[in-house]
Design a protein around this motif. Structure first.
Motif, PDB file in Angstrom:
ATOM      1  N   SER A  70       1.082  -1.638   0.269  1.00  0.00           N
ATOM      2  CA  SER A  70      -0.214  -0.009  -0.077  1.00  0.00           C
ATOM      3  C   SER A  70       1.004   0.843  -0.422  1.00  0.00           C
ATOM      4  CB  SER A  70      -0.541   0.371   0.931  1.00  0.00           C
ATOM      5  OG  SER A  70      -2.523  -1.297   1.043  1.00  0.00           O
ATOM      6  N   VAL A  71       0.803   2.414  -0.796  1.00  0.00           N
ATOM      7  CA  VAL A  71       1.055   2.984  -0.974  1.00  0.00           C
ATOM      8  C   VAL A  71       0.495   4.390  -0.995  1.00  0.00           C
ATOM      9  CG1 VAL A  71       3.305   4.193  -2.898  1.00  0.00           C
ATOM     10  CG2 VAL A  71       2.891   2.067  -2.840  1.00  0.00           C
ATOM     11  N   LEU A  72       0.992   5.749  -0.530  1.00  0.00           N
ATOM     12  CA  LEU A  72       0.589   6.972  -0.341  1.00  0.00           C
ATOM     13  C   LEU A  72       0.821   7.502  -1.437  1.00  0.00           C
ATOM     14  CD1 LEU A  72       1.866   8.748   3.007  1.00  0.00           C
ATOM     15  CD2 LEU A  72      -0.152   8.102   2.447  1.00  0.00           C
ATOM     16  N   LYS A  73      -1.159   7.704  -2.603  1.00  0.00           N
ATOM     17  CA  LYS A  73      -0.671   8.757  -3.755  1.00  0.00           C
ATOM     18  C   LYS A  73       0.019  10.063  -3.874  1.00  0.00           C
ATOM     19  CE  LYS A  73      -5.392   6.063  -4.851  1.00  0.00           C
ATOM     20  NZ  LYS A  73      -5.914   6.986  -5.305  1.00  0.00           N
ATOM     21  N   SER A  74       0.499  10.145  -2.055  1.00  0.00           N
ATOM     22  CA  SER A  74       1.223  11.259  -3.177  1.00  0.00           C
ATOM     23  C   SER A  74       2.369  10.855  -2.732  1.00  0.00           C
ATOM     24  CB  SER A  74       0.849  12.202  -0.981  1.00  0.00           C
ATOM     25  OG  SER A  74       1.866  11.494   0.171  1.00  0.00           O
ATOM     26  N   VAL A  75       3.222  10.167  -2.181  1.00  0.00           N
ATOM     27  CA  VAL A  75       4.723   9.353  -2.437  1.00  0.00           C
ATOM     28  C   VAL A  75       4.365   9.263  -4.024  1.00  0.00           C
ATOM     29  CG1 VAL A  75       6.318   7.690  -2.015  1.00  0.00           C
ATOM     30  CG2 VAL A  75       4.959   8.398  -0.075  1.00  0.00           C
ATOM     31  N   LEU A  76       3.731   8.099  -4.597  1.00  0.00           N
ATOM     32  CA  LEU A  76       3.665   8.198  -6.068  1.00  0.00           C
ATOM     33  C   LEU A  76       3.246   9.455  -6.813  1.00  0.00           C
ATOM     34  CD1 LEU A  76       0.749   5.289  -6.336  1.00  0.00           C
ATOM     35  CD2 LEU A  76       3.320   5.281  -6.773  1.00  0.00           C
ATOM     36  N   GLN A  77       2.886  10.212  -6.603  1.00  0.00           N
ATOM     37  CA  GLN A  77       2.542  10.982  -7.390  1.00  0.00           C
ATOM     38  C   GLN A  77       4.160  12.027  -7.058  1.00  0.00           C
ATOM     39  OE1 GLN A  77       0.088  13.951  -6.372  1.00  0.00           O
ATOM     40  NE2 GLN A  77       0.402  15.628  -7.868  1.00  0.00           N
ATOM     41  N   THR A  78       5.081  12.396  -5.702  1.00  0.00           N
ATOM     42  CA  THR A  78       5.848  12.534  -5.837  1.00  0.00           C
ATOM     43  C   THR A  78       6.968  11.955  -6.761  1.00  0.00           C
ATOM     44  OG1 THR A  78       5.961  14.032  -4.088  1.00  0.00           O
ATOM     45  CG2 THR A  78       7.978  13.268  -3.888  1.00  0.00           C
ATOM     46  N   ASN A  79       7.502  10.488  -6.685  1.00  0.00           N
ATOM     47  CA  ASN A  79       8.198   9.449  -6.921  1.00  0.00           C
ATOM     48  C   ASN A  79       7.353   9.083  -9.312  1.00  0.00           C
ATOM     49  OD1 ASN A  79       9.934   8.108  -6.783  1.00  0.00           O
ATOM     50  ND2 ASN A  79       9.366   6.452  -6.738  1.00  0.00           N
ATOM     51  N   ARG A  80       7.002   9.465  -9.236  1.00  0.00           N
ATOM     52  CA  ARG A  80       6.273   9.881 -10.742  1.00  0.00           C
ATOM     53  C   ARG A  80       5.523   8.531 -11.192  1.00  0.00           C
ATOM     54  NH1 ARG A  80       9.850  13.239 -14.469  1.00  0.00           N
ATOM     55  NH2 ARG A  80      11.353  14.172 -13.197  1.00  0.00           N
ATOM     56  N   TYR A  81       5.065   8.402 -10.202  1.00  0.00           N
ATOM     57  CA  TYR A  81       4.072   6.893 -10.267  1.00  0.00           C
ATOM     58  C   TYR A  81       5.535   5.896 -10.994  1.00  0.00           C
ATOM     59  CZ  TYR A  81       0.064  10.511 -10.076  1.00  0.00           C
ATOM     60  OH  TYR A  81      -0.324  11.789  -9.839  1.00  0.00           O
ATOM     61  N   VAL A  82       5.874   5.802  -9.985  1.00  0.00           N
ATOM     62  CA  VAL A  82       6.823   4.735  -9.674  1.00  0.00           C
ATOM     63  C   VAL A  82       6.150   3.839  -8.114  1.00  0.00           C
ATOM     64  CG1 VAL A  82       9.285   3.711  -9.513  1.00  0.00           C
ATOM     65  CG2 VAL A  82       8.216   5.446 -11.274  1.00  0.00           C
ATOM     66  N   CYS A  83       6.562   2.741  -8.244  1.00  0.00           N
ATOM     67  CA  CYS A  83       6.264   2.123  -6.794  1.00  0.00           C
ATOM     68  C   CYS A  83       7.451   2.283  -6.235  1.00  0.00           C
ATOM     69  CB  CYS A  83       5.961   0.681  -6.742  1.00  0.00           C
ATOM     70  SG  CYS A  83       6.118  -0.514  -5.038  1.00  0.00           S
ATOM     71  N   PRO A  84       7.892   2.650  -4.989  1.00  0.00           N
ATOM     72  CA  PRO A  84       8.920   3.379  -4.691  1.00  0.00           C
ATOM     73  C   PRO A  84       9.352   1.883  -4.065  1.00  0.00           C
ATOM     74  CG  PRO A  84       7.882   3.798  -2.268  1.00  0.00           C
ATOM     75  CD  PRO A  84       6.807   3.155  -4.384  1.00  0.00           C
ATOM     76  N   SER A  85       9.051   1.035  -3.880  1.00  0.00           N
ATOM     77  CA  SER A  85       9.426  -0.596  -3.068  1.00  0.00           C
ATOM     78  C   SER A  85      10.013  -1.602  -4.169  1.00  0.00           C
ATOM     79  CB  SER A  85       7.650  -1.378  -2.408  1.00  0.00           C
ATOM     80  OG  SER A  85       7.727  -0.748  -1.174  1.00  0.00           O
ATOM     81  N   CYS A  86       8.784  -2.092  -5.230  1.00  0.00           N
ATOM     82  CA  CYS A  86       8.895  -2.598  -6.286  1.00  0.00           C
ATOM     83  C   CYS A  86       9.772  -2.011  -7.537  1.00  0.00           C
ATOM     84  CB  CYS A  86       8.539  -3.558  -6.285  1.00  0.00           C
ATOM     85  SG  CYS A  86       7.313  -3.190  -6.862  1.00  0.00           S
ATOM     86  N   GLY A  87       9.471  -0.611  -7.918  1.00  0.00           N
ATOM     87  CA  GLY A  87       9.427   0.246  -8.986  1.00  0.00           C
ATOM     88  C   GLY A  87       8.811  -0.054 -10.126  1.00  0.00           C
ATOM     89  N   HIS A  88       7.361  -0.967  -9.611  1.00  0.00           N
ATOM     90  CA  HIS A  88       6.509  -1.452 -11.002  1.00  0.00           C
ATOM     91  C   HIS A  88       5.887   0.057 -11.251  1.00  0.00           C
ATOM     92  CE1 HIS A  88       2.984  -2.521 -12.775  1.00  0.00           C
ATOM     93  NE2 HIS A  88       2.086  -1.560 -12.543  1.00  0.00           N
ATOM     94  N   HIS A  89       5.952   0.890 -12.256  1.00  0.00           N
ATOM     95  CA  HIS A  89       5.539   1.475 -13.038  1.00  0.00           C
ATOM     96  C   HIS A  89       3.205   1.805 -13.185  1.00  0.00           C
ATOM     97  CE1 HIS A  89       9.866   2.404 -13.562  1.00  0.00           C
ATOM     98  NE2 HIS A  89       9.218   3.355 -14.902  1.00  0.00           N
ATOM     99  N   PHE A  90       3.175   2.256 -12.005  1.00  0.00           N
ATOM    100  CA  PHE A  90       1.802   2.442 -12.850  1.00  0.00           C
ATOM    101  C   PHE A  90       1.423   3.495 -13.944  1.00  0.00           C
ATOM    102  CE2 PHE A  90       2.512   1.634  -8.454  1.00  0.00           C
ATOM    103  CZ  PHE A  90       1.229   1.320  -8.064  1.00  0.00           C
ATOM    104  N   PRO A  91       0.538   2.781 -14.363  1.00  0.00           N
ATOM    105  CA  PRO A  91      -0.014   3.796 -15.654  1.00  0.00           C
ATOM    106  C   PRO A  91      -0.348   5.484 -14.968  1.00  0.00           C
ATOM    107  CG  PRO A  91      -1.428   1.546 -15.518  1.00  0.00           C
ATOM    108  CD  PRO A  91      -0.599   2.086 -14.593  1.00  0.00           C
ATOM    109  N   ILE A  92       0.344   6.928 -16.176  1.00  0.00           N
ATOM    110  CA  ILE A  92       0.296   7.516 -16.351  1.00  0.00           C
ATOM    111  C   ILE A  92      -0.924   8.836 -16.793  1.00  0.00           C
ATOM    112  CG2 ILE A  92       1.812   8.191 -14.398  1.00  0.00           C
ATOM    113  CD1 ILE A  92       3.276   9.010 -16.488  1.00  0.00           C
TER     114      ILE A  92
END
Length: 284
Positions: A38-60
Motif C-alpha cells: 500500500s503506497v501513499l498516493k502523494s508518495v507515488l505522485q512525487t515518485n513519478r507514479y513508480v512504486c518506491p518498493s519494487c519499481g513497478h510503473h503505474f499507468p499515467i
C-alpha cells in the motif's frame, strides 16, 4: 476477568489494525500490482507514479507524461478539438466516446503538440490508455499524421509515446487505414532527415505495434511494458503451446533485439535530452 472476556479482548486487539485500515479513505493509498504494497498516493505522485518498493510503473495520463517529459510551460497543443465521427453508425459508439471524453477531459486518445526538452524543440505525441484503451481510429491517425507533417516542415525531432490496445473496431477498415497513413507520413519524415524516437509504455498491441510504434530510429520502452501484436491467449490457442512467463514483456523484446533500451520513468527525460543533443551534434 473470566476466560470468555479474555478471549473477546484478544479478538478486539487482533482485529484493531484491520478496523483502523478500513477507516482510512481508499483515495489516500494505492495498491501496487507488482509487490501488493500500500503506497501513499502523494508518495507515488512525487515518485513519478513508480512504486518506491519494487519499481513497478503505474499507468499515467497523457497530461502527466507531458508534465514529466517537457520543460515547464513549453508545451503547445495542436488540434486539441479534433475528434472522431461515428461514420458507420456503430451501436453505442457515441455514448462510449462521450464517456471516455468526460472521464479523461480529452477529445481523443492522443495529445499532440510541440515543446522543449532541456531547451531542445521537439514534436511530441502521447497516447492515453484511459480513452478507450487508446485504440487507433480516424482521429488518432489524423492527429498523428498532422503532427508528423508539422515535424517535417519545421525540421523538429519527433517523439511518440505509445500505449494502445490496437485498432478501433467501431471504425472498421477506416481504423486499419491509419496504420498505412502514419507509416507513410513517417517515411516522408525520414526522407527529409527527420529523427524519430518511439517510447513504448504499457501496453502497446495490435495495429499500433504493427505500425508507427516500431518504425522509429530509436525504440525505448518502460520496464515490464506489454508489447506485441496478438494477445497471449490467441497465440497459445493457435500454436497449441504454452508461452514463457516473460513473453511480450519489454525485457524479452530487448533480449531479442527489438528494443534499443528499457528506461525507467525517472531517467526518461535525461536520456531523451541526451539523444536529442547527440542528433543535433551529428547534424551540425
Amino acid at each position: 476477568m473470566n476466560l470468555f472476556d479474555r478471549h473477546r479482548q484478544l479478538l478486539r486487539r487482533k482485529n484493531a489494525p484491520a478496523a483502523a485500515a478500513r477507516e482510512i479513505p481508499e483515495a489516500v493509498f494505492a495498491s501496487c500490482p507488482g509487490c501488493h504494497a500500500s503506497v501513499l498516493k502523494s508518495v507515488l505522485q512525487t515518485n513519478r507514479y513508480v512504486c518506491p518498493s519494487c519499481g513497478h510503473h503505474f499507468p499515467i495520463s497523457a497530461r502527466e507524461r507531458i508534465r514529466q517529459i517537457l520543460d515547464d510551460g513549453s508545451f503547445r497543443e495542436l488540434d486539441a478539438r479534433l475528434s472522431t465521427v461515428n461514420v458507420h453508425a456503430f451501436p453505442h459508439y457515441d455514448e462510449k466516446l462521450d464517456t471516455a471524453s468526460r472521464k479523461t477531459g480529452m477529445k481523443e486518445a492522443v495529445i499532440c503538440g510541440t515543446g522543449t526538452i532541456d531547451g531542445i524543440h521537439v514534436a511530441v505525441g502521447v497516447m492515453d490508455a484511459r480513452f478507450m484503451m487508446a485504440s487507433m481510429g480516424m482521429a488518432v491517425g489524423e492527429k498523428l499524421c498532422r503532427l508528423i507533417h508539422q515535424a517535417t516542415r519545421k525540421k523538429l525531432p519527433l517523439i511518440l509515446f505509445s500505449a494502445s490496445g490496437g485498432a478501433r473496431m467501431q471504425e472498421g477498415i477506416l481504423s486499419l487505414v491509419q496504420m498505412a497513413r502514419t507509416n507513410a507520413a513517417l517515411e516522408e519524415f525520414s526522407e527529409h532527415g527527420g529523427f524519430y524516437i518511439s517510447v513504448l509504455t504499457h501496453p502497446v498491441t495490435g495495429g499500433v505495434s504493427a505500425s508507427f510504434a516500431m518504425a522509429a530510429d530509436i525504440i525505448l520502452a518502460e520496464p515490464e511494458a506489454l508489447i506485441g501484436f496478438a494477445g497471449r491467449r490467441v497465440i497459445e490457442q493457435t500454436i497449441r503451446e504454452s508461452l514463457p512467463e516473460n513473453f511480450q514483456k519489454a525485457e524479452s523484446l530487448q533480449e531479442w533485439g527489438f528494443l534499443d533500451a528499457i528506461v525507467t520513468r525517472g531517467d526518461m527525460k535525461k536520456l531523451l535530452a541526451r539523444l536529442l543533443r547527440l542528433h543535433r551534434g551529428r547534424k551540425s
